[in-house]
Motif scaffolding. Sequence first.
Motif, PDB file in Angstrom:
ATOM      1  N   HIS A  33      13.392 -15.956 -24.224  1.00 39.91           N
ATOM      2  CA  HIS A  33      12.400 -17.028 -24.275  1.00 39.91           C
ATOM      3  C   HIS A  33      12.153 -17.385 -25.737  1.00 39.91           C
ATOM      4  O   HIS A  33      12.034 -16.485 -26.581  1.00 39.91           O
ATOM      5  N   ILE A  60       6.516 -11.129 -20.979  1.00 38.05           N
ATOM      6  CA  ILE A  60       6.684 -12.480 -20.444  1.00 38.05           C
ATOM      7  C   ILE A  60       5.524 -12.832 -19.510  1.00 38.05           C
ATOM      8  O   ILE A  60       4.981 -13.946 -19.571  1.00 38.05           O
ATOM      9  N   GLN A  61       5.106 -11.894 -18.664  1.00 37.99           N
ATOM     10  CA  GLN A  61       3.970 -12.155 -17.772  1.00 37.99           C
ATOM     11  C   GLN A  61       2.682 -12.393 -18.554  1.00 37.99           C
ATOM     12  O   GLN A  61       1.890 -13.276 -18.220  1.00 37.99           O
ATOM     13  N   LYS A  64       2.916 -15.886 -20.059  1.00 41.43           N
ATOM     14  CA  LYS A  64       2.769 -16.935 -19.041  1.00 41.43           C
ATOM     15  C   LYS A  64       1.305 -17.150 -18.659  1.00 41.43           C
ATOM     16  O   LYS A  64       0.921 -18.249 -18.256  1.00 41.43           O
ATOM     17  N   SER A  65       0.496 -16.109 -18.778  1.00 41.24           N
ATOM     18  CA  SER A  65      -0.910 -16.230 -18.389  1.00 41.24           C
ATOM     19  C   SER A  65      -1.789 -16.789 -19.516  1.00 41.24           C
ATOM     20  O   SER A  65      -2.972 -17.046 -19.298  1.00 41.24           O
TER      21      SER A  65
END
Length: 126
Positions: A33, A60-61, A64-65
């Motif tokens: 990413h 990554i999670q 994303k939040s």
Amino acid sequence: MLAVVKAVFKDMQFVEGYEKLIGKKVQQIEPHHNITVDEVSDGRINQQTLWASASNEGLIQKLKSLDLYKQVDLLVNINFYEGKPSKIVVLDLLDDESQTKVIEQLFKTQEEKRKAEREMKKQGQE
């Protein structure tokens, strides 16, 4: 070199893996990413594109939040090529200020230790 980067999160985009010719060798670039942030250095706001491995699912999670334009502290590994930063890899999003302070203090302690070792080595050569 590990460091803590204070920045403003702007964007994250997935990049498929690909091959790239570097010098005379073909290198495999893994899926990752691109993380776009703004950072302040020398009193200027600079947009930077950082790199995060697609296999670092926890990071990554967390990213994303995030809300856009949120101030973040990132634990990064700065890779150098010929003495200049070539790729900054995001390892983790630091969750709170106390965590950031502890890590920054660890880095400061390690740097002071290396500086003292260099001074002792320098004195031994004189």
